[in-house]
Scaffold this motif. Structure first.
Motif, PDB file in Angstrom:
ATOM      1  N   GLY A  53      90.554  61.940  57.829  1.00 33.74           N
ATOM      2  CA  GLY A  53      90.211  63.324  58.114  1.00 33.74           C
ATOM      3  C   GLY A  53      89.866  64.029  56.815  1.00 33.74           C
ATOM      4  N   HIS A  88      91.801  63.250  66.272  1.00 30.54           N
ATOM      5  CA  HIS A  88      90.855  63.825  65.329  1.00 30.54           C
ATOM      6  C   HIS A  88      91.362  65.092  64.666  1.00 30.54           C
ATOM      7  CE1 HIS A  88      87.714  60.977  66.190  1.00 30.54           C
ATOM      8  NE2 HIS A  88      87.986  61.116  67.473  1.00 30.54           N
ATOM      9  N   ARG A  89      92.217  65.826  65.332  1.00 32.36           N
ATOM     10  CA  ARG A  89      92.713  67.098  64.818  1.00 32.36           C
ATOM     11  C   ARG A  89      94.214  67.200  65.051  1.00 32.36           C
ATOM     12  NH1 ARG A  89      89.483  69.088  61.148  1.00 32.36           N
ATOM     13  NH2 ARG A  89      87.372  69.290  61.866  1.00 32.36           N
TER      14      ARG A  89
END
Length: 120
Positions: A53, A88-89
């Motif tokens: 990320g 992803h987050r």
């Protein structure tokens, strides 16, 4: 985009609402999230779980909630939506709306609101 980005960073909470499409949020929401990458550093870090990320640019950023919705969503679609979004987050709270307005209001009421720090 600079003004939108500044408004985003000045916010305490940002809520994204999207239909659940094959276990994912819509391309429009993906586009918005991608356009806000300017608020992160332009290099990648490897997280403790092996995923990658962008590094954070600022100590604090808005709390972000992704609210997926849809009629007759399968349990697999709901779980996939949550898993992919969280992969992803890390800092997103993920909810799927399939009940009444009262159900979602109650669920949102349990979310701690305000700016957060740490990885995105």
């Amino acid at each position: 985009m600079r003004k939108i980005s500044q408004s985003f960073m000045d916010s305490d909470v940002v809520v994204y609402m999207s239909p659940v499409i094959f276990g994912h949020y819509s391309s429009n929401i993906k586009n918005i999230i991608d356009r806000l990458l300017q608020n992160e550093l332009p290099f990648m870090l490897t997280r403790s779980d092996g995923s990658t990320g962008n590094a954070v640019r600022y100590e604090e950023h808005p709390k972000q909630i992704v609210l997926g919705y849809g009629n007759q969503l399968s349990a697999e679609d709901v779980q996939l939506f949550k898993d992919i979004t969280m992969k992803h987050r890390k800092s997103f709270d993920v909810m799927v709306y399939q009940g009444t307005d009262g159900d979602i209001t109650e669920a949102l009421g349990r979310v701690k609101l305000g700016k957060v720090g740490g990885e995105l």
